[in-house]
Scaffold this active site. Structure first.
Site, PDB file in Angstrom:
ATOM      1  N   LYS A 193      15.804  -2.950   1.963  1.00 36.62           N
ATOM      2  CA  LYS A 193      14.702  -2.618   1.059  1.00 36.62           C
ATOM      3  C   LYS A 193      14.857  -1.197   0.516  1.00 36.62           C
ATOM      4  O   LYS A 193      14.668  -0.950  -0.681  1.00 36.62           O
ATOM      5  CB  LYS A 193      13.364  -2.758   1.773  1.00 36.62           C
ATOM      6  CG  LYS A 193      12.166  -2.407   0.892  1.00 36.62           C
ATOM      7  CD  LYS A 193      10.882  -2.316   1.680  1.00 36.62           C
ATOM      8  CE  LYS A 193      10.338  -3.673   2.027  1.00 36.62           C
ATOM      9  NZ  LYS A 193       8.948  -3.581   2.573  1.00 36.62           N
TER      10      LYS A 193
ATOM     11  N   ARG B 137       0.161 -15.035   0.008  1.00 34.57           N
ATOM     12  CA  ARG B 137      -0.408 -15.053   1.348  1.00 34.57           C
ATOM     13  C   ARG B 137      -1.817 -15.655   1.326  1.00 34.57           C
ATOM     14  O   ARG B 137      -2.685 -15.205   0.615  1.00 34.57           O
ATOM     15  CB  ARG B 137      -0.436 -13.640   1.935  1.00 34.57           C
ATOM     16  CG  ARG B 137       0.934 -13.142   2.373  1.00 34.57           C
ATOM     17  CD  ARG B 137       0.914 -11.688   2.790  1.00 34.57           C
ATOM     18  NE  ARG B 137       0.756 -10.788   1.662  1.00 34.57           N
ATOM     19  CZ  ARG B 137       0.789  -9.470   1.749  1.00 34.57           C
ATOM     20  NH1 ARG B 137       0.967  -8.885   2.933  1.00 34.57           N
ATOM     21  NH2 ARG B 137       0.644  -8.715   0.662  1.00 34.57           N
TER      22      ARG B 137
ATOM     23  N   VAL C 257       0.829  -1.210   0.000  1.00 37.18           N
ATOM     24  CA  VAL C 257       0.000   0.000   0.000  1.00 37.18           C
ATOM     25  C   VAL C 257       0.859   1.252   0.000  1.00 37.18           C
ATOM     26  O   VAL C 257       0.626   2.186  -0.778  1.00 37.18           O
ATOM     27  CB  VAL C 257      -0.949  -0.007   1.209  1.00 37.18           C
ATOM     28  CG1 VAL C 257      -1.685   1.328   1.328  1.00 37.18           C
ATOM     29  CG2 VAL C 257      -1.944  -1.154   1.090  1.00 37.18           C
TER      30      VAL C 257
ATOM     31  N   LEU D 229     -18.578 -12.805  -8.598  1.00 40.84           N
ATOM     32  CA  LEU D 229     -19.454 -13.972  -8.645  1.00 40.84           C
ATOM     33  C   LEU D 229     -18.856 -15.057  -9.539  1.00 40.84           C
ATOM     34  O   LEU D 229     -19.582 -15.737 -10.266  1.00 40.84           O
ATOM     35  CB  LEU D 229     -20.856 -13.586  -9.132  1.00 40.84           C
ATOM     36  CG  LEU D 229     -21.754 -12.871  -8.118  1.00 40.84           C
ATOM     37  CD1 LEU D 229     -23.128 -12.618  -8.714  1.00 40.84           C
ATOM     38  CD2 LEU D 229     -21.889 -13.674  -6.829  1.00 40.84           C
TER      39      LEU D 229
ATOM     40  N   CYS E  34      -5.724  -9.142   2.197  1.00 41.46           N
ATOM     41  CA  CYS E  34      -6.829  -8.283   2.643  1.00 41.46           C
ATOM     42  C   CYS E  34      -8.073  -9.053   3.053  1.00 41.46           C
ATOM     43  O   CYS E  34      -8.514  -8.956   4.196  1.00 41.46           O
ATOM     44  CB  CYS E  34      -7.177  -7.282   1.534  1.00 41.46           C
ATOM     45  SG  CYS E  34      -5.898  -6.049   1.237  1.00 41.46           S
TER      46      CYS E  34
END
Length: 444
Positions: A35, A329, A11, A251, A261
């Protein structure tokens, strides 16, 4: 505007880069020196289409810089975004340890007119905690706003540049005006800038993800019912999706949702409800259905082979939880790989981006393949977890030639069942059966 973005995870890096691309002076901060050095050298720690080019361009223009010096970054900027990780705790609640540490560390360096903005997904009440904590530490009030993110991995740049809406939670309308000005370049198509209370903004992120997760778990449960009753979930999906009250988004039946998330936010929302004396029956059911759905390929493989997989070579296409990302994840592929290894099978895996992340977990227990076709060499069966574009239209004749057994377990319904039978494959998919239209009617 001068912006400090604290946290260079998914993010923070996407948000900071997009703000820099629109002309703002952005300083991205992280405690991970390796990093930060990598980002200075143009090495992007995540795979997100278009992100690398934007980072390079904004860095060359001097609008995007990277540092480990939190104090200097906060002192230099009026707007300070918090985008640090809030991983799930054992009970499903969000762990705010890192965020609280950052709040205490940055407090002495905030300017008098600073606006602190939470971009991390945080429980309701976190804004209030930051507001009170800063007042306690500084002896004065600091503006604290909430600005939840709605980025889809694999399409994050597009989502940020052309948002459906921007949500901010503020205490003073003047703070909302500053943030509106910051987002103005991204709202040229008359998309709404929604101002509300911090509590409502914090809830909005959780409720949005929980509702989308609910749609996925619902259609997966209906797909399982279709299989039992001889229906075709794709026909059912079309039958309901044209109803404007329902629509088609989220769907598509499959092997369940994953990522950073949806699983985390569903559990966190349920945890918040329990903390307030409520019973989150729907959220618990959504999570339970999804956990079971991740086993659907395992169950189909187990049933097909009668529980005997010793010595079988199983090709696995797709390891990331969704296409256009390297994020594994809570990926459904993990459930399948664990099962195959436990049963003595040899997984031959391919993913365009996520193989190295999988290798970090499984090491040499798997056979890693450079191409999707290479993964089929000598395979007794193919299991499809992720709907990468290059899996949609393979050369079926070459597949048959390379494979030892002609069995496909399609967790994403990429192919038509009857056509696969014509191609010479035994085909298992989600919520569909071969010749479903010819199934026996219900007895009177």
């Amino acid at each position: 505007m001068k912006i400090a973005m604290i946290g260079t995870g998914y993010v923070g890096l996407v948000t900071g880069t997009c703000f820099a691309d629109s002309g703002n002076d952005v300083i991205c901060v992280d405690i991970d020196e390796a990093k930060i050095q990598g980002l200075r050298e143009g090495k992007i720690p995540i795979y997100e289409p278009g992100l690398s080019d934007l980072v390079l361009r904004s860095s060359e223009e001097g609008l995007l810089t990277f540092t480990t010096d939190l104090a200097a970054a906060v002192q230099a900027c009026r707007i300070v975004y918090l985008a640090v990780g809030t991983p799930p705790a054992a009970d499903g609640s969000a762990d705010l340890t890192a965020l609280k540490t950052v709040v205490d560390s940055m407090a002495p360096h905030l300017t008098d007119d600073a606006i602190v903005v939470t971009k991390s997904t945080v429980p309701v009440g976190t804004n209030e905690y930051i507001f009170r904590r800063l007042k306690e530490l500084l002896g004065r009030e600091v503006d604290v706003a909430s600005n939840p993110e709605f980025l889809k991995e694999g399409a994050a740049i597009e989502d940020f540049m052309k948002p459906d809406r921007v949500v901010v939670g503020v205490r003073r309308p003047e703070v909302g005006e500053v943030l509106h000005e910051l987002y103005r370049p991204f709202l040229r198509t008359d998309k709404p800038f929604l101002t509300m209370s911090p509590q409502s903004a914090e809830l909005t992120k959780y409720v949005a993800n929980a509702l989308l997760s609910t749609k996925i778990s619902f259609i997966n449960e209906m797909a399982n019912l279709c299989e039992k009753m001889g229906g075709d979930i794709n026909d059912v999906r079309r039958g309901i999706g044209h109803d404007q009250r329902i629509g088609f988004a989220f769907l598509f039946p499959g092997v369940g949702y994953g990522g950073s998330c949806f699983p985390k936010d569903v559990r966190a929302l349920a945890s918040m409800a329990r903390d307030h004396g409520l019973n989150p029956r729907i959220m618990d059911a959504v999570d339970e259905v999804n956990s079971e759905q991740k086993k659907v390929l395992k169950d189909k493989i187990d049933q097909h082979y009668g529980g005997n997989l010793t010595g079988k070579r199983i090709a696995v296409w797709g390891l990331a939880f969704k296409p256009r990302t390297d994020d594994i994840r809570e990926a459904p592929a993990l459930t399948l790989l664990d099962y195959l290894l436990e049963q003595g099978a040899t997984p031959q895996v391919h993913d365009p981006e996520a193989s190295e992340n999988i290798r970090a977990i499984y090491g040499d227990k798997l056979i890693y393949c450079e191409s999707a076709m290479d993964a089929l060499n000598g395979a007794d069966a193919l299991a499809i977890n992720t709907e990468w574009k290059n899996y949609h239209n393979p050369n079926f004749s070459e597949m048959r030639t390379r494979m030892n057994g002609h069995v496909i377990f399609d967790g994403r319904n990429l192919y038509e069942p009857d056509q696969m039978v014509e191609q010479g494959f035994t085909y298992h998919s989600i919520g569909r059966t071969v010749g479903a239209a010819e199934s026996e009617p219900l007895s009177a």
